[in-house]
Motif scaffolding. Structure first.
Motif, PDB file in Angstrom:
ATOM      1  N   SER A  26       0.847  -1.184   0.000  1.00 18.93           N
ATOM      2  CA  SER A  26       0.000   0.000   0.000  1.00 18.93           C
ATOM      3  C   SER A  26       0.876   1.224   0.000  1.00 18.93           C
ATOM      4  O   SER A  26       1.930   1.249   0.638  1.00 18.93           O
ATOM      5  N   ASN A  27       0.455   2.222  -0.744  1.00 18.48           N
ATOM      6  CA  ASN A  27       1.202   3.475  -0.743  1.00 18.48           C
ATOM      7  C   ASN A  27       0.821   4.336   0.449  1.00 18.48           C
ATOM      8  O   ASN A  27       1.155   5.507   0.501  1.00 18.48           O
TER       9      ASN A  27
ATOM     10  N   GLN B  53      -4.616   5.510  -0.301  1.00 18.29           N
ATOM     11  CA  GLN B  53      -4.030   5.178  -1.598  1.00 18.29           C
ATOM     12  C   GLN B  53      -4.467   3.800  -2.107  1.00 18.29           C
ATOM     13  O   GLN B  53      -3.930   3.309  -3.090  1.00 18.29           O
TER      14      GLN B  53
END
Lengths: 236, 365
Positions: free
Chosen positions: B337-338, B342
């Motif tokens: 995950s960013n 996100q």
């Protein structure tokens, strides 16, 4: 419709029988009930049901044995109720002659739709009695051995056609891997499920608008395939 | 851990080891004698006894003590090459050595026993903790939906006639949704029990990823009804060797997770690609994502992400089960995950079946 069709509900849980009785009666069916395998066999003879809904987990007998005994003298459609993660049991029931199965817990809309479609199939003998089978954009003309998608004629190999033919003849119900292999490839290849997978993949590229999201030729994981009949819809 | 019955060969090995430490001590002592006449060699043998006690316990350490005393008397205390000891000082030295050595052996044994008991207690405490967490989760996850079901049902039973059609429909929808949640949770607990019982023997079959994806999507159709799910699988993916049900289930849990942590109407992408001898399946959502620090924990039992809207929190079991099932299929699953807001990406890597199967494009007549 003349006299109402009779459905025998076999389950040892009174709550399950109660809601099945209520919903089926509301659809205009006559409902008989049995809570043991012995009772089910008695009523199957005495009550002349047009369809039997059979739970596989009965207190006195194995549900598949009940089915086996019924099949010795009757071809009445049998709809099997099963619980999750018992795929082997489902396969055994289908190969003993069950017409369809549904996994508990289930929604009533889908259950009633499938009961209706099982009754209709048995009412008209087999689905093949209609020479042209149509589901969605797919049209299989069994008399002329022609398959059309959106009106366009498709070219199928003999085995692909045979596979489709078996599925059409059983439209709406699950056909096990074993049954399909037996029908299309013969006795020697009944274990070669990968043959079937490859053929189904090919058939889907022909028949399905999006082969990765099949709408007509559905996979019943670990059990077999089902060609959706026109009255079947997926419910939420 | 505690009640191990040592085998004969292991006992022999331990005593042999003890003899070895004494031999090493003897050699060092002999080397020292070259430089220092009449050294206090008993200290060296004491080291051998300590080592034996630490490594092999009381028996071998006492054996090392006796052997050490004999070796010292024979080789180092005059008369040399004789078990007799002339000097009273040396004799005292030997006796003190022997007593100290036996005491050390006994003490070391006690320490080992205490360590074993402590380890036992630690394991038991950890198990209790897990059981407690499971019980808490079960009572919460069973009681919450049951409360809604009983509340809605009794309300319909007692006051049904007072409600308008919409209210009745809402109550009925609540009963249904909560019952489905209950069903789902019970399925998860059963799976977890299966994992904990070590009863995860996969039944491998040669299958197509597309079949599993299709089946999982149909089974999760209700959960995904308000999302825009797009599937893109290449036609030429190799076949996989998998247990269908474990893998389907792992996938359903990932899809459910994506739906739960992303807003209704948002897009979920299911894609796959070949990566060397592996197949990589990716599920990407446009949801709230995973806080950076939490990425390593998402697959832990009872880890629960925060849902932002009215969606019910999960049981914290779905992804733990997913990982166990993927690993049972010799695969890997990872979360990326960013960061928050996100979206999240879950990537499952599975080994392709032998090429022979993929190329088995059966001759069509």
């Amino acid at each position: 419709m003349n006299s109402p069709e009779t459905i025998l509900v076999v389950d040892d849980e009174p709550q399950i029988r109660r809601f099945l009785r209520t919903s089926l009666a509301a659809q205009g069916y006559e409902v008989l009930e049995a809570d043991t395998g012995q009772d089910a066999l008695r009523q199957a003879v005495a009550g002349h049901p047009d369809l039997i809904v059979l739970d596989l987990g009965l207190p006195d007998m194995d549900g598949v044995d009940v089915l086996h005994r019924v099949r010795e003298w009757s071809s009445v459609p049998v709809f099997v109720l099963s619980v999750r993660a018992r795929e082997a049991e489902k396969v055994r029931a289908l190969e003993t002659g069950a017409d369809d199965y549904i996994t508990k817990p289930f929604g009533m809309a889908e259950f009633v739709a499938r009961v209706k479609s099982a009754l209709r199939r048995s009412g008209q003998g087999t689905a093949v009695s209609q020479p042209v089978f149509t589901v969605g954009a797919l049209e299989v003309d069994l008399g002329r051995r022609v398959v059309r998608l959106n009106g366009r004629e498709m070219r199928l190999s003999p085995k692909q056609y045979r596979l489709l033919q078996v599925l059409v003849a059983n439209a709406g119900r699950v056909v096990t891997h074993h049954q399909l292999l037996h029908e299309v490839w013969g006795e020697a290849h009944t274990e070669d499920v990968q043959y079937l997978r490859i053929f189904v993949r090919k058939l889907r590229t022909w028949l399905e608008p999006d082969p990765t999201r099949p709408r007509y030729l559905l996979t019943e994981l670990g059990v077999g395939y089902r060609l959706r009949s026109p009255d079947q819809f997926e419910t939420c | 851990m505690n009640a191990q019955i040592p085998s004969v060969s292991r006992v022999a090995k331990h005593y042999g080891g003890a003899a070895g430490t004494v031999a090493i001590a003897g050699l060092i002592a002999a080397a020292i004698t070259v430089f220092v006449p009449q050294p206090r060699v008993s200290v060296l043998f004491l080291c051998a006894v300590l080592a034996s006690a630490a490594l092999w316990g009381v028996g071998p350490s006492i054996f090392a003590a006796l052997l050490g005393a004999a070796v010292a008397a024979f080789f180092f205390y005059p008369p040399i090459y004789n078990f007799g000891v002339d000097n009273p000082q040396d004799l005292l030295d030997l006796v003190v050595f022997a007593v100290a050595a036996v005491l050390i052996g006994m003490l070391s044994d006690k320490v080992r026993r205490i360590a074993a008991v402590m380890e036992d207690a630690r394991v038991r405490a950890k198990t209790d903790e897990l059981r407690e967490a499971l019980l808490n989760s079960i009572s919460h996850d069973l009681k919450t939906p049951l409360a809604s079901i009983i509340g809605s049902a009794t309300s319909l039973q007692s006051f049904g006639t007072l409600y308008d059609a919409k209210t009745r429909a809402d109550l009925i929808a609540t009963i249904r949704e909560e019952a489905e949640r209950l069903n789902h949770f019970i399925g998860n607990v059963l799976d977890l029990t299966r994992i904990r019982a070590g009863d995860l023997t996969p039944r491998f079959e040669i299958v197509e990823l597309a079949d599993i994806v299709d089946s999982a999507l149909r089974k999760a159709a209700c959960l995904l009804a308000s999302h825009d799910v797009r599937v893109s699988l290449p036609d030429d993916l190799p076949m996989l060797r998998l247990d269908l049900f474990l893998m389907e289930h792992a996938l359903i849990n990932l899809l459910e997770n994506a739906a739960k942590f992303s807003p209704n109407g948002s897009r979920i992408d299911v894609t796959a690609e070949t990566a060397g001898r592996d197949i990589r399946l990716t599920i990407r959502d446009r949801g709230i994502g995973i806080p950076a620090g939490d990425v390593p924990h998402v697959f832990s039992k009872f880890y629960r992400g925060e849902t932002n809207d009215a969606k019910p929190a999960g049981s914290g079991l779905g992804l733990a089960i997913c990982r166990a099932f993927v690993e049972a299929n010799d695969g890997r699953v990872e979360a990326l995950s960013n960061g928050e807001g996100q979206g999240a990406v879950f990537r499952v890597t599975l080994p392709a079946a032998d090429a022979a199967y993929s190329e088995l494009m059966v001759a069509d007549e």
